[in-house]
Design a protein around this motif. Structure first.
Motif, PDB file in Angstrom:
ATOM      1  N   ILE A 128      16.905 -32.175 -63.286  1.00  0.00           N
ATOM      2  CA  ILE A 128      17.336 -33.522 -63.411  1.00  0.00           C
ATOM      3  C   ILE A 128      16.072 -34.189 -64.041  1.00  0.00           C
ATOM      4  O   ILE A 128      16.206 -35.595 -64.277  1.00  0.00           O
ATOM      5  CB  ILE A 128      17.558 -34.301 -62.011  1.00  0.00           C
ATOM      6  N   GLY A 129      15.121 -33.421 -64.387  1.00  0.00           N
ATOM      7  CA  GLY A 129      14.101 -34.543 -65.304  1.00  0.00           C
ATOM      8  C   GLY A 129      12.699 -33.587 -65.223  1.00  0.00           C
ATOM      9  O   GLY A 129      12.578 -32.397 -64.904  1.00  0.00           O
ATOM     10  N   SER A 130      11.676 -34.151 -65.325  1.00  0.00           N
ATOM     11  CA  SER A 130      10.410 -33.401 -65.461  1.00  0.00           C
ATOM     12  C   SER A 130       9.426 -34.589 -65.292  1.00  0.00           C
ATOM     13  O   SER A 130       9.715 -35.661 -65.371  1.00  0.00           O
ATOM     14  CB  SER A 130      10.223 -32.849 -66.870  1.00  0.00           C
ATOM     15  N   PHE A 131       8.003 -34.138 -64.761  1.00  0.00           N
ATOM     16  CA  PHE A 131       6.944 -34.999 -64.434  1.00  0.00           C
ATOM     17  C   PHE A 131       6.628 -35.475 -65.845  1.00  0.00           C
ATOM     18  O   PHE A 131       6.172 -34.751 -66.667  1.00  0.00           O
ATOM     19  CB  PHE A 131       6.144 -34.301 -63.580  1.00  0.00           C
ATOM     20  N   ASP A 132       6.404 -36.893 -65.912  1.00  0.00           N
ATOM     21  CA  ASP A 132       5.873 -37.535 -67.097  1.00  0.00           C
ATOM     22  C   ASP A 132       4.450 -37.376 -67.127  1.00  0.00           C
ATOM     23  O   ASP A 132       3.626 -37.422 -68.082  1.00  0.00           O
ATOM     24  CB  ASP A 132       6.400 -38.665 -67.189  1.00  0.00           C
ATOM     25  N   ARG A 133       3.758 -37.980 -65.929  1.00  0.00           N
ATOM     26  CA  ARG A 133       2.474 -38.143 -65.764  1.00  0.00           C
ATOM     27  C   ARG A 133       2.111 -38.379 -64.056  1.00  0.00           C
ATOM     28  O   ARG A 133       3.179 -38.732 -63.427  1.00  0.00           O
ATOM     29  CB  ARG A 133       1.918 -39.132 -66.399  1.00  0.00           C
ATOM     30  N   SER A 134       0.806 -38.418 -63.793  1.00  0.00           N
ATOM     31  CA  SER A 134       0.626 -38.363 -62.274  1.00  0.00           C
ATOM     32  C   SER A 134      -0.915 -38.886 -62.378  1.00  0.00           C
ATOM     33  O   SER A 134      -1.633 -38.716 -63.187  1.00  0.00           O
ATOM     34  CB  SER A 134       0.788 -37.356 -61.355  1.00  0.00           C
ATOM     35  N   SER A 135      -1.171 -39.432 -60.985  1.00  0.00           N
ATOM     36  CA  SER A 135      -2.616 -39.695 -60.659  1.00  0.00           C
ATOM     37  C   SER A 135      -2.844 -39.471 -59.301  1.00  0.00           C
ATOM     38  O   SER A 135      -2.034 -39.597 -58.471  1.00  0.00           O
ATOM     39  CB  SER A 135      -2.877 -41.213 -61.033  1.00  0.00           C
TER      40      SER A 135
END
Length: 432
Positions: A269-276
């Motif tokens: 349904i999507g993917s990780f774009d970015r994280s912290s």
């Protein structure tokens, strides 16, 4: 693996109405808008009555009262910093402001708030907390990892340090230069549990295509709040430690709605774009970029998923306030409720490479289980935060967690304030 937040979230005396109220976040300046009590889903009503022992209308009223108190306390602290010593919602639902002088007490009472007298200001306590955290940062890892977290108990006007109930933790020689330290002993870290993908608000993720991934490389988390990014694209805000690339914060890892019959056939349904995760601001967040399938599934609406498909429509955002009622949604324990026990908690997250990072958030007494990480926390129908970790992640259910942790003050969960997440990501929460 089910993601509990691979951290030992600070187990900070989760007895109701106990800890921080420094109001360092953004105050609620606009009128509080919430859904009517009769529009709350039955499962949430049952959780409020079961866990908080109050009516649905009182749940909404206390949530609104807490945001009004947050705005008042922020203004009062800004104008009279030496007089302000904290604020909270008491067990009777009334707002209390702690002050350091009789003159300040008179001013607060004139404004219609109950008062409490305290010897040390909020600024003074926060200076002591900073000194304590500086001392902890200089300890050898084998000692510092026995410290689950630190906070301020404004009601008792003292510093709180949460130690693992271990030989090292119990024998830790605390610095004598810091006055008013309260020590809490709690269990050590949770052991991981086997993955059991579930439906509802669950998502699963891997570093690559799920069809090629062994079961041990599949992580289970919960969706947080639906939002749009700066370009208007649909995203979901969830926990940073759920990203398989959490060490770098880079995107690309796919996110799936699990197929319980065959996990390898799960729908992306999507993917990780970015994280912290534990960066300079100490937050734990991820941005999931939704694809057309994710949007079609309903992840572009301002709703929080709960038990049996029930939903709560998010009507705005809120700041954590001591004593404010909260309910969290997660794939393992569904709706559970509690109160904000601390509006600022710091704990250490230890990475696979041996390094550690500081994670900051707020503590609540709502039970949280493995797999609930990343899920939404609401107060009334206002978005409050994202679940990061807990002291009950290894329990099979909340009944057993409550029994096992009763001697340590009960269940405690770490949440990441949603207002701080939206500022950091540039995302705008979807609201009704």
């Amino acid at each position: 693996m089910r993601n509990t937040g691979a951290l030992r979230a600070a187990v900070l005396c989760s007895t109701a109405f106990v800890l921080l109220a420094s109001f360092s976040g953004t105050a609620a300046a606009d009128p509080v808008v919430q859904s009517p009590a009769d529009q709350l889903p039955r499962e949430l009503v049952e959780a409020v009555q079961r866990d908080l022992k109050i009516s649905p209308q009182e749940y909404l009223d206390r949530a609104a009262r807490a945001q009004e108190l947050s705005a008042y306390a922020s203004d009062f602290r800004a104008s009279r910093p030496a007089d302000f010593a904290g604020a909270w919602i008491g067990p009777d639902g009334n707002a209390v402001v702690a002050v350091t002088s009789p003159a300040a007490a008179q001013a607060v009472a004139k404004d219609g708030y109950a008062t409490a007298q305290s010897p040390v200001s909020a600024d003074g306590l926060e200076k002591s907390l900073a000194d304590l955290n500086s001392w902890i940062a200089g300890l050898p890892r084998e000692i510092s990892e026995q410290i689950n977290g630190t906070a301020i108990d404004f009601i008792d006007n003292q510093i709180v340090i949460d130690l693992a109930n271990s030989p090292i933790g119990s024998a830790l020689n605390l610095p004598t230069l810091l006055a008013n330290i309260k020590v809490i002993l709690s269990p050590g870290g949770n052991k991981p549990v086997d993955p059991t993908p579930m439906g509802g608000d669950t998502y699963v993720t891997t570093s690559g295509p799920i069809a090629d991934a062994p079961a041990t490389d599949i992580s289970i988390c919960s969706f947080g709040f639906n939002a749009v990014d700066s370009s208007g694209a649909a995203v979901n805000l969830t926990a940073g430690h759920c990203n398989p690339n959490k060490a770098t914060g880079s995107g690309g890892a796919p996110v799936y709605l699990p197929d319980p019959a065959d996990i390898s056939r799960s729908t992306q349904i999507g993917s990780f774009d970015r994280s912290s995760l534990g960066a300079e601001d100490g937050l734990d967040w991820s941005v999931i970029a939704l694809n057309d399938t994710g949007i079609a599934s309903g992840l572009d609406r301002p709703t929080v998923r709960g038990a049996n498909g029930s939903t709560v429509t998010v009507t705005g955002t809120a700041a954590p306030v001591i004593g404010a009622p909260v309910c969290k949604s997660g794939q393992s324990s569904s709706f559970t409720c509690g109160v904000v026990a601390a509006d600022r908690v710091e704990t250490q997250l230890y990475m696979e490479d041996g390094t550690s990072r500081t994670v900051r958030g707020f503590a609540s007494t709502a039970c949280t289980l493995a797999g609930d990480s990343g899920g939404a926390i609401v107060t009334g129908t206002l978005a409050l935060g994202i679940t990061s970790g807990s002291n009950s992640g290894g329990a099979p259910d909340c009944n057993e967690a409550n029994l096992a942790l009763a001697q340590y003050g009960g269940t405690a969960s770490l949440g990441i304030p949603i207002d701080q997440v939206t500022r950091a990501t540039g995302a705008t929460l979807r609201t009704d």
